[in-house]
Design a protein around this motif. Structure first.
Motif, mmCIF file in Angstrom:
data_model
loop_
_atom_site.group_PDB
_atom_site.id
_atom_site.type_symbol
_atom_site.label_atom_id
_atom_site.label_comp_id
_atom_site.label_asym_id
_atom_site.label_seq_id
_atom_site.Cartn_x
_atom_site.Cartn_y
_atom_site.Cartn_z
ATOM 1 N N ARG A 86 0.854 -1.203 0.000
ATOM 2 C CA ARG A 86 0.000 0.000 0.000
ATOM 3 C C ARG A 86 0.887 1.249 0.000
ATOM 4 N NH1 ARG A 86 -2.051 1.527 6.135
ATOM 5 N NH2 ARG A 86 0.026 1.509 7.040
ATOM 6 N N CYS A 87 0.254 2.396 -0.237
ATOM 7 C CA CYS A 87 0.970 3.665 -0.127
ATOM 8 C C CYS A 87 0.119 4.613 0.722
ATOM 9 C CB CYS A 87 1.196 4.275 -1.510
ATOM 10 S SG CYS A 87 1.816 5.969 -1.434
ATOM 11 N N VAL A 88 0.690 5.105 1.802
ATOM 12 C CA VAL A 88 0.010 6.119 2.615
ATOM 13 C C VAL A 88 0.547 7.479 2.156
ATOM 14 C CG1 VAL A 88 -0.298 7.046 4.947
ATOM 15 C CG2 VAL A 88 -0.267 4.556 4.573
ATOM 16 N N ALA A 89 -0.357 8.340 1.673
ATOM 17 C CA ALA A 89 0.090 9.618 1.105
ATOM 18 C C ALA A 89 -0.581 10.798 1.799
ATOM 19 C CB ALA A 89 -0.216 9.651 -0.390
ATOM 20 N N ILE A 90 0.196 11.864 1.988
ATOM 21 C CA ILE A 90 -0.310 13.132 2.527
ATOM 22 C C ILE A 90 -0.096 14.162 1.418
ATOM 23 C CG2 ILE A 90 0.009 14.890 4.341
ATOM 24 C CD1 ILE A 90 -0.817 12.163 5.494
ATOM 25 N N VAL A 91 -1.175 14.818 0.977
ATOM 26 C CA VAL A 91 -1.032 15.782 -0.127
ATOM 27 C C VAL A 91 -1.631 17.138 0.228
ATOM 28 C CG1 VAL A 91 -1.065 14.024 -1.964
ATOM 29 C CG2 VAL A 91 -3.184 15.126 -1.288
ATOM 30 N N ASP A 92 -1.089 18.164 -0.426
ATOM 31 C CA ASP A 92 -1.615 19.529 -0.329
ATOM 32 C C ASP A 92 -3.003 19.539 -1.011
ATOM 33 O OD1 ASP A 92 -0.189 22.739 -0.816
ATOM 34 O OD2 ASP A 92 -2.172 22.201 -1.543
ATOM 35 N N THR A 117 -4.648 11.323 2.021
ATOM 36 C CA THR A 117 -5.401 12.350 2.751
ATOM 37 C C THR A 117 -4.878 13.720 2.340
ATOM 38 O OG1 THR A 117 -5.386 10.807 4.608
ATOM 39 C CG2 THR A 117 -6.236 13.015 5.050
ATOM 40 N N ALA A 118 -5.818 14.633 2.040
ATOM 41 C CA ALA A 118 -5.418 15.984 1.626
ATOM 42 C C ALA A 118 -5.544 16.948 2.805
ATOM 43 C CB ALA A 118 -6.306 16.439 0.472
ATOM 44 N N PHE A 119 -4.593 17.854 2.907
ATOM 45 C CA PHE A 119 -4.609 18.885 3.957
ATOM 46 C C PHE A 119 -4.437 20.252 3.320
ATOM 47 C CE2 PHE A 119 -3.410 15.149 6.274
ATOM 48 C CZ PHE A 119 -4.028 15.314 7.504
ATOM 49 N N VAL A 131 0.148 19.542 12.382
ATOM 50 C CA VAL A 131 1.004 18.368 12.612
ATOM 51 C C VAL A 131 0.214 17.293 13.366
ATOM 52 C CG1 VAL A 131 3.132 17.533 13.703
ATOM 53 C CG2 VAL A 131 3.096 19.777 12.621
ATOM 54 N N HIS A 132 -0.571 17.711 14.365
ATOM 55 C CA HIS A 132 -1.404 16.760 15.116
ATOM 56 C C HIS A 132 -2.411 16.079 14.205
ATOM 57 C CE1 HIS A 132 -0.117 17.075 19.213
ATOM 58 N NE2 HIS A 132 -0.066 18.379 19.120
ATOM 59 N N LYS A 133 -2.998 16.853 13.287
ATOM 60 C CA LYS A 133 -3.990 16.271 12.369
ATOM 61 C C LYS A 133 -3.333 15.221 11.479
ATOM 62 C CE LYS A 133 -6.910 20.328 11.925
ATOM 63 N NZ LYS A 133 -7.064 21.509 11.076
ATOM 64 N N ILE A 134 -2.113 15.524 11.005
ATOM 65 C CA ILE A 134 -1.413 14.553 10.143
ATOM 66 C C ILE A 134 -1.051 13.312 10.965
ATOM 67 C CG2 ILE A 134 0.632 14.151 8.694
ATOM 68 C CD1 ILE A 134 0.575 17.189 8.028
ATOM 69 N N LEU A 135 -0.637 13.546 12.216
ATOM 70 C CA LEU A 135 -0.289 12.408 13.086
ATOM 71 C C LEU A 135 -1.500 11.512 13.349
ATOM 72 C CD1 LEU A 135 2.196 14.002 15.627
ATOM 73 C CD2 LEU A 135 2.650 12.087 14.099
#
Ligand SMILES: NC(=O)c1ccc[n+]([C@@H]2O[C@H](COP(=O)([O-])OP(=O)(O)OC[C@H]3O[C@@H](n4cnc5c(N)ncnc54)[C@H](O)[C@@H]3O)[C@@H](O)[C@H]2O)c1
Length: 443
Positions: A86-92, A117-119, A131-135
């Protein structure tokens, strides 16, 4: 109570001496992650009651310039994530709107489950809360992403700073792969070891040294970037050219304006300009990583790439300037200061100022005439950099620099006056284009 004779104690210690060097070699030890190795020493002190530990940690980080990161024909990311299932991704969030479809399509084509997940990542979102939300995503169910599973981060400098910091905190260190989608993130913030959030009073004041294990740089993302952000990113490339790479400086003098206009040859088909764009990006990255990547924990303060970053952190938020413009104002002032100190020829200063001006970057703002503010900024920076000195890089030629340890108030006054006179010939006194923050969510 039974006492052990001293001689017997010394004899007992012999077995401990044998284990004084602990080398964790691949194959002999289970490594937490394929990117990190380490070794250490432990040595008894003469008093027989204390010992000292030294340890080193080695990171292998790779930077690749390529086209089509999310083109299904490009195997780079698939090869990494296939075996992990799998790939866990965090994107703008903006990047998700523009490129989310092609990112999803890439992983679908390779049959790799994608958890993306987009932030929102404006300057105003560069906070511990983000940072807490990403964590909360990385550590869902208490512990989700493992400590050898590289998180994929896709976005600009704000996201690379906050998501990189979240990865530094997840299990104390979780690797990540960075795909920088702005010029700043591609050549500077993206591969940078410095991850952070803004503190309440100071920019970038809370963070950790945690570089990505792999940085993929694809200038095709610049096509959709606002021209103001392309220009903004150019400031960081000038920084590397002035202090470290005269060839890069000449390339910017000749092709810089066209690179801004064409968003690094992505808005127009131009074979020569495409090659120049790649070369400029490669040289900027190489210069940056040569100094910053190899000095990962800022163990050493003689950092050429701090040029433009000594006094600007104080006046940048005060004047609500875009980061790149704040940096070029300091770089231009630094060049005039270097002339006043006899370190730089006036003709070389003029080349630096003219390059900034040609690219629409600011060389002067009245805020630097506030001597109290400049002195205060210097005091803050001295405190941050430690007792050893100010270590403000100033150019000694094109492609070379030395470090000023203190700028006395009187010298500030003379140099700022001289700088204002030099800048008077520039349009709008050297204001450049779009110098103020607009869309970054700051009041
Ligand atoms: N860690 C470091 O060493 C380092 C170095 C330099 C800068 N920085 C930090 O980087 C930040 C600035 O980064 P930035 O200039 O990338 O700003 P940014 O991350 O705010 O991005 C600028 C804007 O462009 C949008 N965007 C991103 N990619 C896009 C694309 N391909 N097309 C269209 N829009 C896109 C973003 O959503 C944002 O609105 C600052 O906070 C600065 O402190 C850190």
């Amino acid at each position: 109570m039974k006492t052990i004779p001293t001689l017997e104690l010394e004899h007992l210690r012999e077995d401990l001496e044998k284990t004084s060097t602990i080398e964790l070699k691949h194959g002999e030890k289970y490594r937490t992650s394929e990117w990190y190795t380490g070794a250490g020493d432990i040595a008894h002190k003469k008093d027989g009651r204390s010992f000292e530990v030294t340890a080193t940690y080695t990171l292998r980080a790779e930077v690749k310039v390529m086209e089509g990161v999310f083109d299904p024909a490009n195997p780079t990311l698939a090869q990494i994530y296939n075996s992990r299932g799998r790939c866990v991704a965090i994107v703008d969030q903006t990047v998700d709107e523009l490129y989310g479809k092609s990112i999803r399509n890439y992983f679908e084509c390779h049959e790799i489950p994608l958890e993306m997940t987009a932030f929102r990542a404006w300057e105003a979102d560069k906070t511990p809360e983000t940072v807490h939300k990403i964590l909360a995503v990385l550590g869902k169910d208490g512990c989700d992403v493992s400590r050898n599973e590289p998180v994929l981060v896709v976005g600009g400098g704000v996201l690379s700073d906050v998501a990189g910091f979240a990865c530094a905190l997840q299990h104390r260190r979780t690797p990540y792969i960075m795909v920088g989608t702005t010029v700043v993130a591609a050549i500077d913030a993206g591969p940078s070891p410095r991850t952070c959030t803004n503190g309440k009073e100071f920019k970038n004041s809370i963070g950790a040294y945690h570089p990505p294990v792999l940085t993929l740089v694809d200038r095709n993302f610049f096509r959709t970037l606002a021209t103001g952000h392309i220009r903004n990113g150019m400031a960081e490339i000038i920084k590397m050219a002035v202090t470290d790479d005269p060839v890069l400086f000449e390339l910017l003098e000749e092709y810089g304006p066209r690179l801004v206009e064409t968003h690094f040859a992505t808005l127009e088909e131009d074979k020569v300009l495409t090659e120049i764009a790649d070369e400029v990006i490669y040289r900027a990255l190489y210069s940056y990583m040569k100094h910053e990547g190899t000095n990962m924990f800022e163990t050493y303060q003689d950092r050429p790439h701090a040029y433009g970053h000594t006094w600007s952190p104080r006046y940048e938020p005060a004047a609500k300037l875009m980061h790149g413009h704040a940096v070029t104002i300091e770089m231009a002032f630094g060049a005039t200061l270097a002339v006043e100190l006899g370190w730089l020829k006036p003709a070389e200063r003029d080349r630096i100022l003219n390059l900034c001006g040609e690219l629409g970057l600011s060389v002067f703002h009245p805020i630097i005439e506030d001597i109290d503010l400049m002195v205060e900024g210097q005091k803050n920076m001295r405190r941050k950099r430690g007792d050893g000195g100010l270590w403000a890089p100033l150019p000694t030629g094109i492609g070379a620099c030395d470090y000023a340890q203190e700028v006395p108030r009187e010298l500030f006054e003379t140099a700022i006056k001289a700088h204002k006179t030099v800048c008077a010939v520039f349009p709008d006194g050297g204001a450049g284009k779009e110098m103020y923050l607009k869309d970054l969510g700051l009041e």
